[in-house]
Design a protein around this motif. Structure first.
Motif, short mmCIF file in Angstrom:
data_model
loop_
_atom_site.label_atom_id
_atom_site.label_comp_id
_atom_site.label_asym_id
_atom_site.label_seq_id
_atom_site.Cartn_x
_atom_site.Cartn_y
_atom_site.Cartn_z
N GLY A 29 0.82 -1.20 0.00
CA GLY A 29 0.00 0.00 0.00
C GLY A 29 0.85 1.25 0.00
O GLY A 29 2.08 1.21 0.04
N VAL A 30 0.16 2.37 -0.04
CA VAL A 30 0.79 3.69 -0.03
C VAL A 30 0.05 4.53 1.00
O VAL A 30 -1.18 4.48 1.09
N GLU A 31 0.80 5.28 1.79
CA GLU A 31 0.19 6.23 2.73
C GLU A 31 0.98 7.53 2.71
O GLU A 31 2.14 7.55 2.29
N GLY A 32 0.35 8.59 3.13
CA GLY A 32 1.01 9.89 3.19
C GLY A 32 2.11 9.88 4.22
O GLY A 32 1.97 9.28 5.29
N LEU A 38 4.88 10.46 0.00
CA LEU A 38 4.15 9.20 0.06
C LEU A 38 5.12 8.09 0.47
O LEU A 38 6.26 8.06 0.02
N MET A 39 4.63 7.18 1.30
CA MET A 39 5.47 6.07 1.77
C MET A 39 4.86 4.74 1.36
O MET A 39 3.64 4.59 1.34
N TYR A 40 5.73 3.78 1.08
CA TYR A 40 5.29 2.42 0.78
C TYR A 40 5.00 1.68 2.08
O TYR A 40 5.66 1.89 3.08
N GLN A 41 4.02 0.78 2.02
CA GLN A 41 3.73 -0.13 3.12
C GLN A 41 3.80 -1.54 2.58
O GLN A 41 3.33 -1.81 1.47
N LEU A 42 4.36 -2.45 3.35
CA LEU A 42 4.40 -3.85 2.97
C LEU A 42 4.19 -4.67 4.23
O LEU A 42 4.92 -4.52 5.20
N THR A 43 3.15 -5.50 4.22
CA THR A 43 2.85 -6.37 5.36
C THR A 43 2.44 -7.74 4.83
O THR A 43 2.15 -7.90 3.64
N PHE A 44 2.37 -8.70 5.74
CA PHE A 44 1.80 -10.00 5.42
C PHE A 44 0.40 -10.02 6.01
O PHE A 44 0.19 -9.60 7.15
N ASP A 45 -0.55 -10.48 5.24
CA ASP A 45 -1.96 -10.41 5.63
C ASP A 45 -2.67 -11.69 5.19
O ASP A 45 -2.19 -12.40 4.31
N ASN A 46 -3.83 -11.95 5.77
CA ASN A 46 -4.65 -13.07 5.33
C ASN A 46 -6.11 -12.68 5.19
O ASN A 46 -6.98 -13.54 5.08
N ILE A 60 3.57 -15.69 -6.09
CA ILE A 60 3.29 -14.92 -4.87
C ILE A 60 2.02 -14.10 -5.08
O ILE A 60 1.89 -13.37 -6.07
N LYS A 61 1.11 -14.21 -4.14
CA LYS A 61 -0.12 -13.42 -4.17
C LYS A 61 0.16 -12.04 -3.58
O LYS A 61 0.72 -11.93 -2.48
N VAL A 62 -0.23 -11.01 -4.32
CA VAL A 62 -0.04 -9.62 -3.89
C VAL A 62 -1.40 -8.95 -3.89
O VAL A 62 -2.14 -9.02 -4.87
N VAL A 63 -1.73 -8.27 -2.79
CA VAL A 63 -3.01 -7.58 -2.65
C VAL A 63 -2.74 -6.11 -2.40
O VAL A 63 -1.87 -5.75 -1.60
N VAL A 64 -3.49 -5.26 -3.11
CA VAL A 64 -3.33 -3.80 -3.02
C VAL A 64 -4.71 -3.18 -2.81
O VAL A 64 -5.66 -3.53 -3.52
N ASP A 65 -4.82 -2.26 -1.86
CA ASP A 65 -6.10 -1.58 -1.68
C ASP A 65 -6.36 -0.66 -2.88
O ASP A 65 -5.43 -0.25 -3.58
N LYS A 66 -7.62 -0.37 -3.12
CA LYS A 66 -8.05 0.38 -4.30
C LYS A 66 -7.36 1.74 -4.41
O LYS A 66 -6.93 2.14 -5.49
N PHE A 105 8.19 8.46 -1.92
CA PHE A 105 8.21 8.97 -3.28
C PHE A 105 7.15 10.05 -3.45
O PHE A 105 6.30 10.25 -2.59
N SER A 106 7.22 10.73 -4.57
CA SER A 106 6.18 11.68 -4.96
C SER A 106 5.92 11.49 -6.45
O SER A 106 6.73 10.91 -7.17
#
Length: 107
Positions: A29-32, A38-46, A60-66, A105-106
């Motif tokens: 994901g990306v957050e302010g 903008l900063m990258y986010q990387l986590t493991f989720d189920n 590898i399954k990758v999930v990204v919020d809209k 990044f920007s």
């Protein structure tokens, strides 16, 4: 779509196994924030959400919020274990500028 390199795949699988998270996926994901805005986010989720974009690359399954998806189209997720630091690295063609550490990044 997000591309996952072989190095990132190996490291993600190893970390998920070490943390007892078998069957989880990578959530990106990306957050302010960060020095570039903008900063990258990387986590493991189920847990998937109805608005998630779901990809599979290199097994590898990758999930990204809209919301984050638009910022991350075409990004490659790699892993670097070199002298300049160790960790997951994002190569984002949409980034107009990145900070020195590569964690923000920007556009």
């Amino acid at each position: 779509m997000i591309t996952v390199t072989e190095q990132a795949k190996k490291q993600a699988i190893r970390l998920m196994e070490d943390e007892g998270k078998s069957g989880y996926f990578i959530r990106v994901g990306v957050e302010g924030g960060g020095c570039s805005g903008l900063m990258y986010q990387l986590t493991f989720d189920n847990q998937e959400s109805a608005d998630d974009k779901i990809f599979e690359d290199n097994g590898i399954k990758v999930v990204v919020d809209k919301k984050s998806f638009l910022y991350l189209i075409g990004t490659t997720l790699d892993f670097s274990g070199g002298l300049n630091g160790k960790g997951f690295v994002f190569s984002n063609p949409n980034a107009g500028r990145t900070c020195g550490c590569g964690e923000s990044f920007s556009l």
